[in-house]
Design a protein around this motif. Structure first.
Motif, PDB file in Angstrom:
ATOM      1  N   UNK A  28       0.888  -1.137   0.006  1.00 23.50           N
ATOM      2  CA  UNK A  28      -0.180  -0.125   0.100  1.00 23.50           C
ATOM      3  C   UNK A  28       0.866   1.319  -0.009  1.00 23.50           C
ATOM      4  N   UNK A  29       0.446   2.348  -0.825  1.00 25.11           N
ATOM      5  CA  UNK A  29       1.317   3.490  -1.107  1.00 25.11           C
ATOM      6  C   UNK A  29       1.177   4.409   0.243  1.00 25.11           C
ATOM      7  N   UNK A  30       2.177   4.900   0.535  1.00 28.60           N
ATOM      8  CA  UNK A  30       2.394   5.749   1.914  1.00 28.60           C
ATOM      9  C   UNK A  30       1.645   7.091   1.366  1.00 28.60           C
ATOM     10  N   UNK A  31       0.696   7.841   2.318  1.00 26.97           N
ATOM     11  CA  UNK A  31       0.260   9.029   1.891  1.00 26.97           C
ATOM     12  C   UNK A  31       1.373  10.152   2.152  1.00 26.97           C
ATOM     13  N   UNK A  32       1.090  11.094   1.502  1.00 32.03           N
ATOM     14  CA  UNK A  32       2.340  12.121   1.373  1.00 32.03           C
ATOM     15  C   UNK A  32       1.724  13.103   2.361  1.00 32.03           C
ATOM     16  N   UNK A  33       2.626  13.418   3.458  1.00 34.02           N
ATOM     17  CA  UNK A  33       1.886  14.269   4.467  1.00 34.02           C
ATOM     18  C   UNK A  33       2.485  15.763   4.419  1.00 34.02           C
ATOM     19  N   UNK A  34       1.877  16.655   5.206  1.00 26.22           N
ATOM     20  CA  UNK A  34       2.188  17.915   5.041  1.00 26.22           C
ATOM     21  C   UNK A  34       3.616  18.065   5.671  1.00 26.22           C
ATOM     22  N   UNK A  35       4.197  17.139   6.537  1.00 25.33           N
ATOM     23  CA  UNK A  35       5.613  17.343   7.202  1.00 25.33           C
ATOM     24  C   UNK A  35       6.461  16.585   5.835  1.00 25.33           C
ATOM     25  N   UNK A  36       5.999  15.672   5.179  1.00 25.80           N
ATOM     26  CA  UNK A  36       6.891  15.083   4.034  1.00 25.80           C
ATOM     27  C   UNK A  36       6.956  16.358   3.095  1.00 25.80           C
ATOM     28  N   UNK A  37       6.038  16.914   2.757  1.00 19.84           N
ATOM     29  CA  UNK A  37       6.232  18.128   1.737  1.00 19.84           C
ATOM     30  C   UNK A  37       7.437  19.058   2.383  1.00 19.84           C
ATOM     31  N   UNK A  38       7.143  19.566   3.504  1.00 20.02           N
ATOM     32  CA  UNK A  38       7.880  20.493   3.942  1.00 20.02           C
ATOM     33  C   UNK A  38       9.641  19.826   3.960  1.00 20.02           C
ATOM     34  N   UNK A  39       9.790  18.748   4.294  1.00 19.82           N
ATOM     35  CA  UNK A  39      10.910  18.171   4.588  1.00 19.82           C
ATOM     36  C   UNK A  39      11.614  17.829   3.111  1.00 19.82           C
ATOM     37  N   UNK A  40      10.828  17.675   1.962  1.00 18.87           N
ATOM     38  CA  UNK A  40      11.205  17.570   0.528  1.00 18.87           C
ATOM     39  C   UNK A  40      11.564  18.956  -0.023  1.00 18.87           C
ATOM     40  N   UNK A  41      10.903  19.954   0.525  1.00 12.56           N
ATOM     41  CA  UNK A  41      11.128  21.388  -0.030  1.00 12.56           C
ATOM     42  C   UNK A  41      12.322  21.957   0.653  1.00 12.56           C
ATOM     43  N   UNK A  42      12.779  21.360   1.833  1.00 11.96           N
ATOM     44  CA  UNK A  42      13.709  21.664   2.547  1.00 11.96           C
ATOM     45  C   UNK A  42      15.134  21.225   1.845  1.00 11.96           C
TER      46      UNK A  42
END
Length: 167
Positions: free
Chosen positions: A1-15
């Motif tokens: 099952x694919x992981x959901x992309x969380x807001x924290x994930x988005x911010x860490x990727x942007x960082x």
């Protein structure tokens, strides 16, 4: 099952990408949520637009963070995924001197147009993030049969910005 992309994930990727000194903008569902200023639904991936001439740096920074290419539909788009099944859909843009950009499309005669005014900011968890304007989001939600999440996203734009969409 694919992981959901969380807001924290988005911010860490942007960082990661900010540390690589590259320009990116959030599109798709997370881009709409950034415009609205809150998460309105679950997201399975993150859509990012980037400068085509910065692509080697984008790819290298994401590789250092554990992402590997899993789909190559260049010049239109490509996808990278990490060991946690977090998926980023990357869209290369070629910029003009006036700040506008184009992205290749499956129909080479009709690239996707990005006016300079479509590069705006929104917020995720209170952090200011680069994203695409409501009008640009509507532009990309045309010419196909919408899924439930597309209908949801356009409803959020209509409610928040009074913008017109075709569904």
């Amino acid at each position: 099952m694919r992981k959901v992309m969380t807001a924290d994930d988005v911010l860490s990727i942007l960082a990661v990408l900010r540390n690589a000194d590259v320009d990116i903008w959030i599109g798709g569902g997370w881009g709409i949520d950034a415009l609205v200023g809150e998460r309105t639904r679950l997201h399975r991936d993150l859509d990012l637009m980037h400068r085509e001439d910065q692509e080697p740096d984008v790819v290298a920074a994401l590789a250092d963070a554990g992402f590997v290419e899993t789909l190559d539909w260049r010049p239109v788009r490509f996808v990278v995924t990490d060991p946690h099944d977090r998926e980023i859909d990357l869209h290369p843009l070629v910029f003009a001197a006036d700040g506008s950009a184009v992205q290749a499309s499956p129909d080479a005669e009709h690239p996707f147009a990005y006016p300079a005014s479509c590069f705006v900011t929104g917020t995720i968890l209170g952090a200011t993030v680069p994203c695409l304007s409501p009008e640009q989001q509507v532009y990309f939600h045309q010419g196909y049969e919408p899924a439930d999440h597309d209908r949801h996203d356009m409803a959020r734009l209509r409610e928040t910005f009074g913008i017109t969409s075709h569904f």
